[in-house]
Structure formats: C-alpha cells, structure tokens
Scaffold this active site. Structure first.
Site, PDB file in Angstrom:
ATOM      1  N   GLY A   1     -10.619   8.217   5.895  1.00 17.98           N
ATOM      2  CA  GLY A   1     -11.666   9.197   6.144  1.00 17.98           C
ATOM      3  C   GLY A   1     -12.945   8.630   6.738  1.00 17.98           C
TER       4      GLY A   1
ATOM      5  N   LYS B   1       0.870  -1.173   0.000  1.00 13.31           N
ATOM      6  CA  LYS B   1       0.000   0.000   0.000  1.00 13.31           C
ATOM      7  C   LYS B   1       0.906   1.222   0.000  1.00 13.31           C
ATOM      8  CE  LYS B   1      -2.755   2.982   2.790  1.00 13.31           C
ATOM      9  NZ  LYS B   1      -3.552   3.278   3.983  1.00 13.31           N
TER      10      LYS B   1
END
Lengths: 67, 284
Positions: free
Chosen positions: B210, B117
């Site tokens: 988020g 990632k």
C-alpha cells in the site's frame, strides 16, 4: 516413447530420458530452479537418475521479480 | 543465525530487526518486481539500503532462454532472499509454492531458505488476503518448519490469530497491494501493534503493501511498525533509484521519530518564543 506434461505442455520423451537430460535440452540452469514431479519436489541429487513415466507431470520453476 | 551486513538505513543506537533466524541491517524490505529493466532494479535495490529482498516463484520460460535471469542481478552474498507465495488463492497452492521457493534457495545456498512471505489472496481485483485460507496455510507451513512472515489485512483479530498460529512476523497491509494509498487505517495498526507486542515487545510487525511514497513509510515507523515491505512505490516511480533513496531516508526518519517520541497533539497553539520581555502590543 512416453508423453509427459512439462510446464503445462505435452512433450515426448524416451525411456532413457532423465530429468538432467530435460534440463540440458531446455537450457535451464539447475542451480536456479526447482523440479516438481507429480506435485512432489525432486531432490537435486536425483536429477541424473530420475527417468520419466508416461503421464508424469513436471514443473520446473525459478525465481522472478516479485513483491 | 545469519547476520546481514551493516546498512546505512539502521540508526546506530537502534536494535537490529530480528525476524525468525534473521537479523536485518535495514528495516526496509523491498520487492524485485515490476521494474522496467534488471539494471534499474539492481541500482534501486542498492539505493534503498535494504539487505532483504522479496522474490516470486514462477514457471521457467522454456522458449526464452536467452532472457536474463533475475538471479544474475541480485548479489546473493549481499541480500537475503525472501520468497513469496504471491498469486496463490488457496492454502494448498501456497504450501506448494513455498516448498518450491525453499528448494531453489537451498540450491542457491541463500539463508532465506528457511522463511517465506505467505500471501493467500481472495480475489484478483482487490488482491485482498483470504483470511481463512491464510490461517490454514500459515498453520501448515509452520508445521513443515517454515518461518512464516504472514501478509494479512489490517484486522487486529486476524493478526492475533496468525501470531498464535506461529507466524514469526505478522505483516498487515496499509492498503491494497500496489494501490499506493498509504496507511488507510492507522488506528487498526495501532491496535495490532498493541496486541501483538503486549507480552512480547520484540515481536516484529511489518507493514506490507500500500505504500505510495516516502511519507507513508515514515508514518508506518512513527506508529511503531518494526519494518516496512514495499515494491511498486519504488519500481513504478518516475525515477525508481531516487525513490529508493527517498524510502531509505524515510525509514531512518520514521524510526528515529518513533524512538524520539512525538509531542502530543493540542488543539491550541503554544508559543515557541518567550512571553517575558515582550514590548509590543497584542490583541486582548
């Protein structure tokens, strides 16, 4: 004796010292870590034979929680 | 090709999520950071139904060897690890950290050794990605044979560039990391999904960062995202295990709703009960 930089701290080692010795002394489990010397990853099969040179920069890293 | 064990977060008729060489049973990927205890993390991972978890690469704590290692609490036969480059602010550092993560996963014989990632940040206050450095790092890692899952902002043009650079998945942020603001710009996400999937419907787009609560996860899936990656929303919830379970169900609900197809929004009401046979009066 040589001086190496090990995870950001200086450390004295002798000519016979190998990476495997260093891992043993610091009780780091080899399976859980990666070793980098002077920005190059050291293959695991070289831990028992790789000795240090004066000024070597060693990083030993592991996995921690992250997102 | 590695196939993760079947998970209860996957609906039966749904295709499995394929990213690079990996096929995931759950469309929810969860982080392992910020838990108060390792035990709480372990229980939360289990409750989330996920079979893929992210991890970070850091210096060994040489003076705390009695401390517990994360790897004692993550079942490596059950979870595919996804190592990240979190905390990197330039491409060179990100490539360096990615190589270290790969080396550890190889020694653990975990299938996650082939992917990363990628996260290259611009500043410490917003933790927003640095687009130029992210693109550069993505190219270098792809050249080195990594399968790159690339964290980015919700900018559609940047997403297109990262896919073109060889990222196996583009992972736009819903809002800043750990902010819990949910998906601030669903229209950008719609455009990203349209652009990245126009010639490649199975190209995986994962909303990363988020998420504040379960409904944010459902919204991401309802928009058409293939996966959601989150950490803080579970780890810092008052009850992380309960929130992990909520995220699991939100994943199922959102994905099913997307597949089922929502009704169009209309300005005025349409009655659910028949007009025919009414015997009461109504206003003119």
């Amino acid at each position: 004796m040589f001086t190496i930089e090990f995870n950001g701290q200086s450390r004295e080692v002798n000519e016979e010292h190998t990476v495997a010795d260093l891992l043993r002394e610091t009780r780091v489990e080899a399976r859980f870590c990666a070793v980098e010397i002077n920005l190059e990853i050291l293959p695991k099969d070289q831990y028992a034979t790789r000795r240090f040179c004066d000024g070597d920069q060693i990083e030993i890293v592991t996995l921690v929680g992250g997102g | 090709m590695t196939t993760a064990p079947a998970s209860s977060t996957s609906t039966e008729s749904d295709a499995k999520l394929k990213i690079g060489n990996h096929i995931l049973g759950s469309r929810l990927i969860v982080g392992t950071g910020k838990y108060d205890t390792m035990e709480l993390m372990k229980d939360s991972l289990e409750a989330s139904g996920s079979d893929c978890v992210t991890v970070a690469v850091r210096r060994e704590k040489l003076y705390d060897r009695e401390g517990k290692n994360l790897l004692d609490f993550v079942d490596l036969d059950r979870y595919v690890l996804l190592p990240n480059t979190a905390g990197c602010y330039n491409a060179t550092d990100a490539v360096r950290v990615a190589r270290m993560g790969r080396e550890i996963l190889r020694s653990l014989e975990n299938p996650g050794a082939d992917w990363v990632k990628l996260e290259v940040l611009g500043d410490t206050k917003t933790l927003l990605p640095d687009p130029l450095a992210t693109l550069e790092a993505c190219k270098r890692l792809v050249d080195e044979g990594f399968h790159v899952l690339c964290y980015t902002s919700d900018d559609p043009i940047m997403a297109v560039r990262l896919k073109a650079a060889g990222a196996v998945s583009v992972m736009p942020a819903g809002s800043p990391i750990g902010s819990g603001q949910g998906i601030l710009n669903p229209n950008n996400l719609r455009i990203i999904l349209e652009y990245l999937k126009s010639d490649d419907p199975n190209y995986p787009v994962i909303v990363d960062a988020g998420v504040g609560t379960a409904s944010d996860v459902s919204v991401a899936f309802e928009l058409g995202a293939d996966g959601v990656l989150l950490n803080t929303a579970i780890a810092q919830a008052r009850s992380p295990v309960a929130m992990a379970s909520a995220m699991k169900h939100a994943t199922i609900a959102g994905r099913l709703a997307y597949q089922a197809g929502r009704i169009p929004r209309k300005l005025y009401a349409t009655a659910s009960s028949p007009e025919e046979g009414l015997f009461t009066s109504r206003p003119r």
